[in-house]
Scaffold this motif. Structure first.
Motif, PDB file in Angstrom:
ATOM      1  N   SER A   1       1.076  -1.513   0.238  1.00 59.46           N
ATOM      2  CA  SER A   1      -0.232   0.090  -0.150  1.00 59.46           C
ATOM      3  C   SER A   1       0.991   0.902   0.145  1.00 59.46           C
ATOM      4  O   SER A   1       1.875   1.342   0.566  1.00 59.46           O
ATOM      5  CB  SER A   1      -0.613   0.295   1.042  1.00 59.46           C
ATOM      6  OG  SER A   1      -2.354   1.373   1.433  1.00 59.46           O
TER       7      SER A   1
ATOM      8  N   THR B   1      -7.747   5.111  -6.541  1.00 56.34           N
ATOM      9  CA  THR B   1      -7.115   5.633  -5.056  1.00 56.34           C
ATOM     10  C   THR B   1      -8.199   5.875  -3.932  1.00 56.34           C
ATOM     11  O   THR B   1      -9.342   6.012  -4.235  1.00 56.34           O
ATOM     12  CB  THR B   1      -6.047   6.639  -5.246  1.00 56.34           C
ATOM     13  OG1 THR B   1      -6.715   7.386  -6.367  1.00 56.34           O
ATOM     14  CG2 THR B   1      -5.245   6.226  -6.607  1.00 56.34           C
TER      15      THR B   1
ATOM     16  N   THR C   1      -9.159   7.761  -1.816  1.00 58.53           N
ATOM     17  CA  THR C   1      -8.491   9.684  -1.773  1.00 58.53           C
ATOM     18  C   THR C   1      -9.560  10.455  -0.571  1.00 58.53           C
ATOM     19  O   THR C   1     -10.552  11.080  -0.406  1.00 58.53           O
ATOM     20  CB  THR C   1      -8.553  11.028  -3.090  1.00 58.53           C
ATOM     21  OG1 THR C   1      -7.948  10.084  -3.920  1.00 58.53           O
ATOM     22  CG2 THR C   1      -8.082  12.003  -2.486  1.00 58.53           C
TER      23      THR C   1
ATOM     24  N   ILE D   1      -3.999  10.399  -0.406  1.00 56.66           N
ATOM     25  CA  ILE D   1      -3.786   9.717  -0.954  1.00 56.66           C
ATOM     26  C   ILE D   1      -3.590   8.065  -0.825  1.00 56.66           C
ATOM     27  O   ILE D   1      -2.266   8.317  -0.424  1.00 56.66           O
ATOM     28  CB  ILE D   1      -3.443  10.337  -2.453  1.00 56.66           C
ATOM     29  CG1 ILE D   1      -4.195  11.599  -2.990  1.00 56.66           C
ATOM     30  CG2 ILE D   1      -4.188   9.063  -4.105  1.00 56.66           C
ATOM     31  CD1 ILE D   1      -3.262  12.028  -4.014  1.00 56.66           C
ATOM     32  N   LYS D   2      -4.332   7.217  -0.673  1.00 54.10           N
ATOM     33  CA  LYS D   2      -3.869   5.598  -0.800  1.00 54.10           C
ATOM     34  C   LYS D   2      -3.937   4.570  -2.217  1.00 54.10           C
ATOM     35  O   LYS D   2      -4.974   4.683  -2.670  1.00 54.10           O
ATOM     36  CB  LYS D   2      -4.111   4.922   0.439  1.00 54.10           C
ATOM     37  CG  LYS D   2      -4.165   5.527   1.805  1.00 54.10           C
ATOM     38  CD  LYS D   2      -4.277   4.957   2.765  1.00 54.10           C
ATOM     39  CE  LYS D   2      -4.295   6.122   4.202  1.00 54.10           C
ATOM     40  NZ  LYS D   2      -5.405   5.622   5.372  1.00 54.10           N
ATOM     41  N   SER D   3      -3.202   3.841  -2.210  1.00 56.12           N
ATOM     42  CA  SER D   3      -3.526   2.801  -3.178  1.00 56.12           C
ATOM     43  C   SER D   3      -2.672   1.926  -3.318  1.00 56.12           C
ATOM     44  O   SER D   3      -1.347   1.647  -2.963  1.00 56.12           O
ATOM     45  CB  SER D   3      -2.820   3.934  -5.282  1.00 56.12           C
ATOM     46  OG  SER D   3      -3.386   3.036  -5.879  1.00 56.12           O
TER      47      SER D   3
ATOM     48  N   HIS E   1      -1.349   3.786  -9.693  1.00 53.38           N
ATOM     49  CA  HIS E   1      -2.886   5.087  -9.707  1.00 53.38           C
ATOM     50  C   HIS E   1      -1.823   6.586  -8.603  1.00 53.38           C
ATOM     51  O   HIS E   1      -3.103   7.493  -8.664  1.00 53.38           O
ATOM     52  CB  HIS E   1      -3.879   3.861  -9.353  1.00 53.38           C
ATOM     53  CG  HIS E   1      -3.658   3.537 -10.090  1.00 53.38           C
ATOM     54  ND1 HIS E   1      -4.813   2.453  -9.956  1.00 53.38           N
ATOM     55  CD2 HIS E   1      -4.042   2.851 -11.614  1.00 53.38           C
ATOM     56  CE1 HIS E   1      -5.158   0.978 -10.749  1.00 53.38           C
ATOM     57  NE2 HIS E   1      -4.873   2.000 -11.632  1.00 53.38           N
ATOM     58  N   LEU E   2      -1.581   5.973  -7.737  1.00 49.44           N
ATOM     59  CA  LEU E   2      -0.613   6.985  -6.947  1.00 49.44           C
ATOM     60  C   LEU E   2      -0.228   8.544  -7.510  1.00 49.44           C
ATOM     61  O   LEU E   2      -0.998   9.100  -6.990  1.00 49.44           O
ATOM     62  CB  LEU E   2       0.081   6.588  -5.895  1.00 49.44           C
ATOM     63  CG  LEU E   2       0.102   7.407  -4.826  1.00 49.44           C
ATOM     64  CD1 LEU E   2      -1.140   7.927  -3.881  1.00 49.44           C
ATOM     65  CD2 LEU E   2       1.467   6.914  -3.929  1.00 49.44           C
TER      66      LEU E   2
ATOM     67  N   ASN F   1      -3.184   9.918  -9.566  1.00 48.35           N
ATOM     68  CA  ASN F   1      -4.704  11.306  -8.782  1.00 48.35           C
ATOM     69  C   ASN F   1      -2.997  11.949  -8.082  1.00 48.35           C
ATOM     70  O   ASN F   1      -4.400  13.560  -7.948  1.00 48.35           O
ATOM     71  CB  ASN F   1      -4.722   9.927  -7.686  1.00 48.35           C
ATOM     72  CG  ASN F   1      -5.999  10.625  -7.371  1.00 48.35           C
ATOM     73  OD1 ASN F   1      -5.622  11.237  -6.166  1.00 48.35           O
ATOM     74  ND2 ASN F   1      -7.110  10.188  -7.158  1.00 48.35           N
TER      75      ASN F   1
END
Length: 87
Positions: free
Chosen positions: A4, A36, A38, A50-52, A57-58, A61
């Motif tokens: 993560s 993600t 957010t 923001i987490k992905s 993807h992170l 975003n």
């Protein structure tokens, strides 16, 4: 094992901060299929987390969010300049 990845942005745009938050938080609300997670909050400053599970993807975003912040700030500044020139 799934990794993560996280990013946190704090924005302090002085008197424009609340207007920028109102502008960008709306985009986040109407994009539920975002890959993600957010979250945004406002308390004198804007905090964006923001987490992905995937770095691309992170990064996408993060780039989009920073562009939205810049566009919002530029738009507010443009309106302010036009208003000052009209008087």
């Amino acid at each position: 094992m799934m990794s993560s990845f996280n990013a946190k942005i704090i924005v302090d745009a002085k008197e424009k901060t609340k207007a920028i938050f109102d502008s960008i938080s709306t985009d986040n609300e109407f994009y539920p299929e975002n890959p993600t997670k957010t979250s945004m909050s406002f308390n004198d400053k804007i905090t964006i987390s923001i987490k992905s599970n995937h770095i691309p993807h992170l990064r996408a975003n993060l780039n989009s969010t920073l562009r939205l912040i810049q566009a919002s700030s530029d738009s507010i500044e443009s309106v302010k300049i036009q208003s000052n020139n009209e008087h």
